[in-house]
Design a protein around this motif. Structure first.
Motif, short mmCIF file in Angstrom:
data_model
loop_
_atom_site.label_atom_id
_atom_site.label_comp_id
_atom_site.label_asym_id
_atom_site.label_seq_id
_atom_site.Cartn_x
_atom_site.Cartn_y
_atom_site.Cartn_z
N TRP A 160 -59.52 -71.28 75.14
CA TRP A 160 -59.11 -72.68 75.04
C TRP A 160 -59.02 -73.35 76.41
CZ3 TRP A 160 -59.21 -75.44 70.75
CH2 TRP A 160 -59.17 -74.77 69.52
N ILE A 204 -61.00 -76.74 77.29
CA ILE A 204 -60.29 -77.98 77.63
C ILE A 204 -60.72 -78.49 79.00
CG2 ILE A 204 -58.01 -78.94 78.15
CD1 ILE A 204 -56.88 -77.10 75.94
N TYR A 206 -56.28 -87.21 75.55
CA TYR A 206 -57.21 -86.37 74.80
C TYR A 206 -56.90 -84.89 75.01
CZ TYR A 206 -60.47 -90.04 73.27
OH TYR A 206 -61.04 -91.12 72.64
N SER A 207 -56.54 -84.53 76.23
CA SER A 207 -56.23 -83.12 76.53
C SER A 207 -55.02 -82.65 75.73
CB SER A 207 -55.97 -82.95 78.03
OG SER A 207 -57.11 -83.32 78.78
N ASP A 254 -54.11 -83.68 72.86
CA ASP A 254 -54.53 -83.48 71.47
C ASP A 254 -55.08 -82.08 71.26
OD1 ASP A 254 -53.86 -86.14 71.07
OD2 ASP A 254 -55.90 -86.87 71.34
N ILE A 255 -55.90 -81.63 72.20
CA ILE A 255 -56.51 -80.29 72.06
C ILE A 255 -55.48 -79.20 72.36
CG2 ILE A 255 -58.51 -78.86 72.64
CD1 ILE A 255 -59.02 -81.71 71.36
N LEU A 309 -53.92 -78.35 69.17
CA LEU A 309 -54.76 -77.46 68.37
C LEU A 309 -54.67 -76.03 68.92
CD1 LEU A 309 -56.76 -77.16 66.06
CD2 LEU A 309 -58.59 -77.89 67.61
N CYS A 310 -54.59 -75.91 70.23
CA CYS A 310 -54.44 -74.60 70.87
C CYS A 310 -53.11 -73.95 70.45
CB CYS A 310 -54.51 -74.77 72.38
SG CYS A 310 -54.27 -73.25 73.30
N PRO A 348 -62.03 -71.81 70.10
CA PRO A 348 -62.60 -73.15 69.90
C PRO A 348 -63.86 -73.14 69.05
CG PRO A 348 -61.97 -72.85 72.20
CD PRO A 348 -61.77 -71.53 71.53
N VAL A 354 -59.42 -84.57 68.50
CA VAL A 354 -60.09 -83.35 68.01
C VAL A 354 -61.55 -83.65 67.69
CG1 VAL A 354 -60.17 -81.69 66.10
CG2 VAL A 354 -57.97 -82.26 67.17
N PHE A 369 -63.47 -83.90 70.84
CA PHE A 369 -63.62 -82.57 71.43
C PHE A 369 -64.81 -81.84 70.80
CE2 PHE A 369 -62.41 -77.99 71.09
CZ PHE A 369 -62.52 -77.65 72.44
N TYR A 370 -64.90 -81.87 69.46
CA TYR A 370 -65.99 -81.14 68.80
C TYR A 370 -67.33 -81.87 68.92
CZ TYR A 370 -63.24 -77.24 67.41
OH TYR A 370 -62.49 -76.08 67.47
#
Length: 299
Positions: free
Chosen positions: A3, A7, A28-29, A31-32, A35-36, A48, A80, A83-84
């Motif tokens: 991760w 990131i 944005y970071s 947000d991820i 998820l992490c 990821p 997210v 990110f994807y």
């Protein structure tokens, strides 16, 4: 891929490819990072590239159980998805697991606005005898006269003022530049500030081209402008939670109420999509409804 590496690469993409500001990259970071965190509490840790649509749906359930409101959930899912999109573009995943992911339904809250009378009262409450008075008046006149975001105002440059033709050049989101018309009252206030106050400030190195400066010669922070506006609201007894953005909303609302073309308002505000600007047509409808309720004999 772990991760941390993912990131870090995502942050570089946002800065270099998307030209996003540091605040946006940090958002944005975060947000991820969420998820992490979700991945860390799973029996089988997620990577990821191994996250599936089912995992993301479970992630939504998890952040919902944390007590996050729908708007916060939607904001995280937006991060997210971005990110994807990056992961797919860099061939770090074969398919985008967020493609079919639905955001929670949110009701769109209409922004607070000020009446023209309230704006005049706020500007009139500025103590022009104080050193910062003319600057603060120029700030409010510019916010209301051009509909700038507060970040656009703090970054406004002397070299981007075209006051003789009543335009200013603004660096908006993603460093996208646009020309914005500026009204006569704002032009007058800016000239008074520059010619009578700014010329006496010892400007910090690197800030020579910034229009609005603090007493130490550096650029103003967003927080300083927020506090200044809050102080004026208290002075006039305005019982509304207002911010610099309230002036932007008021600028757009008053234009729409006056019959301005929505596309022109979109251009001035720097909105990428017309749907963002369309919120002001809803405000206009509320204004019309209140007018009917107040003045129509059958209401």
């Amino acid at each position: 891929m772990d991760w941390r590496s993912a990131i870090k690469g995502f942050q570089a993409y946002l800065r270099l490819e998307k030209s996003l500001a540091d605040n946006s990259v940090e958002a944005y970071s975060r947000d991820i990072e969420r998820l992490c965190q979700f991945s860390d509490i799973q029996i089988v840790k997620l990577k990821p590239e191994t996250v599936t649509l089912t995992d993301l749906r479970n992630f939504i359930t998890w952040i919902n159980e944390l007590g996050m409101i729908a708007t916060s959930q939607a904001r995280i899912l937006s991060g997210v998805k971005a990110f994807y999109k990056y992961m797919l573009m860099e061939d770090l995943v074969k398919t985008d697991p967020s493609e079919l992911l639905e955001s929670p339904r949110i009701t769109r809250k209409l922004p607070d606005t000020l009446s023209y009378q309230d704006i005049n009262k706020l500007i009139a409450a500025i103590d022009l005898s104080k050193p910062e008075g003319p600057r603060n008046k120029a700030i409010l006149e510019t916010l209301y006269g051009s509909g700038l975001r507060v970040s656009e105002l703090t970054e406004l440059k002397l070299s981007n003022l075209y006051l003789e033709i009543e335009f200013i050049k603004v660096a908006g989101k993603g460093n996208k530049e646009r020309l914005v018309p500026i009204g006569g009252e704002a032009i007058k206030a800016i000239k008074i500030y520059i010619e009578n106050l700014r010329v006496h400030i010892a400007v910090k190195k690197g800030e020579e081209d910034i229009v609005f400066l603090n007493r130490r010669g550096g650029r103003l922070s967003r927080q300083m402008i927020f506090l200044m506006i809050q102080g004026l609201a208290q002075t006039i007894g305005l019982n509304k939670a207002i911010s610099p953005h309230t002036f932007r909303h008021s600028f757009a609302t008053h234009l729409v109420e006056g019959g301005a073309d929505l596309r022109a308002v979109q251009e001035m505000l720097g909105h990428e999509s017309i749907t963002t600007t369309e919120i002001y047509t809803h405000l206009d409808r509320e204004y019309l409804k209140s007018t009917i309720s107040q003045f129509h004999p059958r209401s």
